[in-house]
Enzyme design. Structure first.
Site, PDB file in Angstrom:
ATOM      1  N   ASP A 129       0.955  -1.028   0.258  1.00  0.00           N
ATOM      2  CA  ASP A 129      -0.221   0.206   0.164  1.00  0.00           C
ATOM      3  C   ASP A 129       0.584   0.991   0.030  1.00  0.00           C
ATOM      4  O   ASP A 129       2.275   0.776   0.275  1.00  0.00           O
ATOM      5  CB  ASP A 129      -1.012   0.515   1.334  1.00  0.00           C
TER       6      ASP A 129
ATOM      7  N   LYS B 126      -4.123   3.117  -2.501  1.00  0.00           N
ATOM      8  CA  LYS B 126      -5.713   3.757  -2.690  1.00  0.00           C
ATOM      9  C   LYS B 126      -4.869   4.665  -1.494  1.00  0.00           C
ATOM     10  O   LYS B 126      -5.031   4.794  -0.374  1.00  0.00           O
ATOM     11  CB  LYS B 126      -5.971   2.534  -2.204  1.00  0.00           C
TER      12      LYS B 126
ATOM     13  N   MET C   3     -11.211   6.991   7.802  1.00  0.00           N
ATOM     14  CA  MET C   3     -11.665   7.590   6.241  1.00  0.00           C
ATOM     15  C   MET C   3     -12.442   8.610   6.536  1.00  0.00           C
ATOM     16  O   MET C   3     -13.683   8.277   5.379  1.00  0.00           O
ATOM     17  CB  MET C   3     -12.041   6.193   5.599  1.00  0.00           C
TER      18      MET C   3
END
Length: 496
Positions: free
Chosen positions: A39, A60, A175
């Site tokens: 990642d 991401k 998030m």
């Protein structure tokens, strides 16, 4: 490795922040794996532990995906079915909103063996970095981790947010930065006091670090004014008003250092700068390649006195690798003397079991060549095993004294760009060739970045491309570079 045998996939949590926060098991798996799928938000220094592994970025971030999740799932299956042991390296913990469950379902369906190796979750580590404990006996005896959006269109908030508002523990939203004000409004509408402490923290390996504190009523406005960028963790509850920031002092805390060089050089700098609190980034990665040698080993081991000259640690390693590959018994070099440039190269030679016969105090080719002119006898042949990119300084001085010199390109170094230098406080140039390659790729040094040259040769190359002041290490060594940067950083932050 066999094409008929299915490899294993290990979902490894890298933790949040510096690479040494990974578990010991996770590190060992990295060191032995055949492929790494990683990642964005990891310490990229961890990838150096998987030196021989294939590397696949699958990062991401909000608004952009370098690889869609379904492609990542299928890549893990594909690599495993090629017989490779795979590490799926994830920031934080794979099972705490890390999509580890989705990946394992795909592995189960494909019949691929797997294992999850936990990491320190961002829900705990990021608030802690800002001095916020997610639990505290007097203030919060529970904490709840919530995703800031769902997988539905529109990034809808969790349906249970009203029930969460009634809880007395700490609420941690991951998030959820784009929905921050909506989260605060919904919590207040459900009965949460507007004066409830709240914080927004972006740290760890996030590109833009920030901590904003306030209350539910004003945290949205404060965060917007501070221009905090994702990823960030939202903390709501009494603990968000605590200040338990670390108080251990590190001389280079907050400094971002860009490194340019080969693994052997850069790894030492990463360790040294890390211990001083700096954040390191590999800007140019140098790969050393052993060249085919046009030299008779019979001549090297014929028992006649001669000097073997090695001008760098990379040269020492390549020289002894060549001997190993040719199955040369080191006892056959008994008539040879060894000359090296500087203490660091001498230490690398000692690691190979040989003590240098000549090592100047000043780690330059000129100093070594002048010393060798005094030590070498006319009948002793001098063999220079060094980089293909070396200049004529050393052989020129030796030949001017009438000595017999033979040069052999031992290795070559190629550089690839790893990261942008734009946000660096310092750029460390470990060789003249690193300087040349840097300017070929980037053209200039960012305005607020200080260049640091390890020695006079790299400094001379730097002057050809850069007409502004730069730092020169007083000692041509890793400790010399660390001391130079520490002195400069301390001066800046003490108002000198």
């Amino acid at each position: 490795m066999s094409e008929n045998k299915i490899g294993n996939v290990y979902l490894v949590g890298a933790g949040c922040g510096k690479g040494d926060l990974i578990t010991l098991r996770g590190l060992r798996l990295l060191e032995s794996c055949d492929a790494v799928v990683y990642d964005d938000l990891i310490d990229h220094a961890l990838l150096q532990a998987a030196a021989k592994a294939e590397k696949y970025p699958a990062g991401k971030r909000c608004g952009r995906h370098s690889m869609p999740q379904e492609e990542t799932n299928q890549l893990l299956v594909q690599l495993a079915k090629q017989g490779k042991n795979v590490v799926r390296l994830k920031g934080g913990d794979p099972f705490v909103f890390g999509r580890g469950g989705e990946e394992i379902l795909t592995l189960q369906e494909a019949g691929v063996p797997y294992e999850e190796v936990p990491g320190i979750s961002s829900s705990i580590a990021i608030p802690a970095a800002a001095g916020i404990p997610v639990t505290h006996r007097e203030l919060s005896r529970s904490f709840h981790v919530i995703t800031g959006h769902t997988n539905k269109l529109g990034d809808e908030l969790p349906e249970s947010i009203e029930a969460l508002a009634a809880l007395e523990g700490t609420l941690v939203f991951l998030m959820g930065l784009s929905s921050l004000e909506k989260i605060a409004q919904r919590l207040m509408a459900a009965g949460k006091s507007p004066d409830t402490p709240a914080a927004v923290v972006s740290s760890g390996n996030a590109p833009h670090k920030a901590t904003v504190r306030g209350t539910l009523q004003n945290i949205g406005e404060k965060t917007r004014q501070a221009q905090v960028q994702a990823p960030a963790v939202i903390v709501v509850g009494q603990v968000a008003g605590l200040h338990m920031e670390p108080t251990v002092a590190y001389p280079l805390e907050g400094a971002k250092v860009g490194l340019l060089g080969t693994d052997s050089f850069v790894s030492k700098l990463e360790k040294g700068f890390g211990e001083l609190g700096a954040e390191t980034h590999r800007i140019l990665h140098g790969e050393v390649k052993l060249l085919s040698m046009d030299y008779s080993l019979e001549s090297l081991t014929d028992g006649k006195p001669k000097w073997i000259v090695l001008t760098s640690s990379n040269g020492v390693r390549c020289f002894f690798r060549w001997l190993r590959e040719e199955k040369v018994d080191l006892r056959r070099l008994a008539a040879c003397k060894f000359a090296v440039i500087g203490k660091s190269t001498g230490e690398t030679l000692a690691e190979a079991g040989v003590q240098a016969d000549l090592c100047p105090e000043i780690a330059t080719g000129k100093a070594m060549a002048e010393m060798l002119c005094q030590k070498a006898q006319p009948e002793e042949e001098i063999l220079l095993f060094r980089s293909r990119l070396s200049d004529d300084t050393v052989p020129g001085i030796l030949r001017n004294q009438g000595l017999t010199v033979r040069e052999y390109p031992l290795y070559d170094t190629s550089y690839t760009v790893q990261e942008s230098p734009q946000t660096m406080d310092y750029l460390i140039f470990g060789s003249a060739w690193a300087v040349k390659t840097y300017f070929e790729n980037f053209g200039t040094i960012p305005e607020k970045t200080r260049a640091v040259a390890i020695g006079p040769v790299s400094a001379a190359q730097l002057k050809k491309h850069w007409d502004k002041p730069f730092l020169l290490a007083e000692e041509i060594s890793v400790p010399g570079i660390l001391e130079t940067v520490c002195r400069d950083w301390t001066g800046k932050h003490c108002g000198e």
